[in-house]
Design a protein around this motif. Structure first.
Motif, PDB file in Angstrom:
ATOM      1  N   LEU A   1      -5.426  -0.118   9.940  1.00 12.62           N
ATOM      2  CA  LEU A   1      -5.981   1.059   9.535  1.00 12.62           C
ATOM      3  C   LEU A   1      -6.882   2.015  10.383  1.00 12.62           C
ATOM      4  CD1 LEU A   1      -7.344   0.280   5.846  1.00 12.62           C
ATOM      5  CD2 LEU A   1      -4.967   1.476   6.239  1.00 12.62           C
TER       6      LEU A   1
ATOM      7  N   LEU B   1      -5.490  -4.002   1.424  1.00 14.32           N
ATOM      8  CA  LEU B   1      -6.327  -3.139   2.086  1.00 14.32           C
ATOM      9  C   LEU B   1      -7.283  -4.097   2.905  1.00 14.32           C
ATOM     10  CD1 LEU B   1      -7.124  -0.419  -0.455  1.00 14.32           C
ATOM     11  CD2 LEU B   1      -5.990  -0.016   1.749  1.00 14.32           C
TER      12      LEU B   1
ATOM     13  N   VAL C   1       0.755  -1.322   0.045  1.00 10.44           N
ATOM     14  CA  VAL C   1      -0.017   0.086  -0.031  1.00 10.44           C
ATOM     15  C   VAL C   1       0.898   1.274   0.189  1.00 10.44           C
ATOM     16  CG1 VAL C   1      -2.084  -1.050   1.278  1.00 10.44           C
ATOM     17  CG2 VAL C   1      -0.310  -0.122   2.444  1.00 10.44           C
TER      18      VAL C   1
ATOM     19  N   LEU D   1      -9.972   7.034   0.496  1.00 16.13           N
ATOM     20  CA  LEU D   1      -8.906   6.791   1.426  1.00 16.13           C
ATOM     21  C   LEU D   1      -7.929   7.819   1.373  1.00 16.13           C
ATOM     22  CD1 LEU D   1      -8.215   2.994  -0.065  1.00 16.13           C
ATOM     23  CD2 LEU D   1      -9.247   3.910   2.268  1.00 16.13           C
TER      24      LEU D   1
END
Length: 237
Positions: free
Chosen positions: A195, A101, A72, A229
């Motif tokens: 996250l 993700l 990522v 995002l």
């Protein structure tokens, strides 16, 4: 079950894998791989975390977390993910990013679904992730299969992957810089990277296909995902 193979170090697997290598014709892939190697060297040299773990599945979990954080972090990750959602023929490179993700958001089975999709399209990075995912669960026979695919075209006997679409002139980071750095920092501290809650909620709101008999509910990419995002975590008022 006896172990059928000793894993190569994660930096060795990433060196052999095609980590989104064909996305840009003018992208300096060797320089990117040097950055990955340097990041791995910096990581393993950290006094905060021992470089090796006492069991194969713990080591694999650590290596998979690090690989996902690096995926990522790739400069072209956002563009690849956008192509996955915004064209008729889904892009294997975008599927690798989307799987990363989903892994970060705790959707481990769905991440495996998308990595298998990418590996079927010839993506060796996806095969590397599958090797580590199976080894993390002590599924050594499956891990050995995907370990072999890390070093050569995944899905032997299948047609070669399609030629990538023309690359856009510019790109933008998939995640805000502070989030990307925090993911690496969490790995350095031996934690499972995750996250921020608001970005995880973005992924949890995605449309779900529940028809897959092996993986159950599988989130589907959305054209608005990269923009949501990139805006980053919602700050408290």
């Amino acid at each position: 079950m006896p172990r059928t193979d000793e894993p190569a170090p994660i930096e060795g697997l990433l060196e052999g894998a095609e980590v989104l290598a064909d996305t840009y014709d003018d992208y300096d892939t060797e320089a990117a791989r040097r950055r990955v190697r340097d990041r791995c060297a910096e990581y393993t040299a950290s006094p905060d975390v021992p470089p090796r773990y006492p069991s194969a599945h713990e080591q694999a979990a650590h290596d998979l977390n690090l690989a996902v954080a690096l995926i990522v972090n790739a400069p072209q990750a956002a563009v690849s993910l956008s192509r996955l959602a915004d064209q008729d023929r889904m892009d294997p490179e975008g599927a690798v990013v989307f799987g990363a993700l989903l892994h970060l958001a705790g959707h481990r089975d769905a991440a495996q679904f998308w990595w298998q999709f990418a590996a079927g399209g010839g993506n060796r990075t996806a095969a590397c992730c599958l090797f580590l995912a199976h080894r993390r669960r002590a599924e050594f026979r499956d891990a050995a299969y995907w370990h072999g695919q890390c070093r050569g075209p995944a899905g032997q006997g299948q047609p070669p992957p399609a030629t990538p679409a023309p690359a856009p002139v510019t790109s933008f980071p998939l995640l805000p810089e502070t989030v990307r750095h925090d993911l690496i920092s969490q790995c350095r501290r031996g934690r499972n990277p995750s996250l921020p809650a608001s970005l995880e909620a973005v992924i949890n709101r995605l449309r779900v296909d529940s028809a897959d008999e092996d993986f159950g509910e599988v989130p589907q990419p959305d054209v608005a995902l990269t923009g949501e995002l990139a805006r980053g975590p919602v700050k408290p008022q």
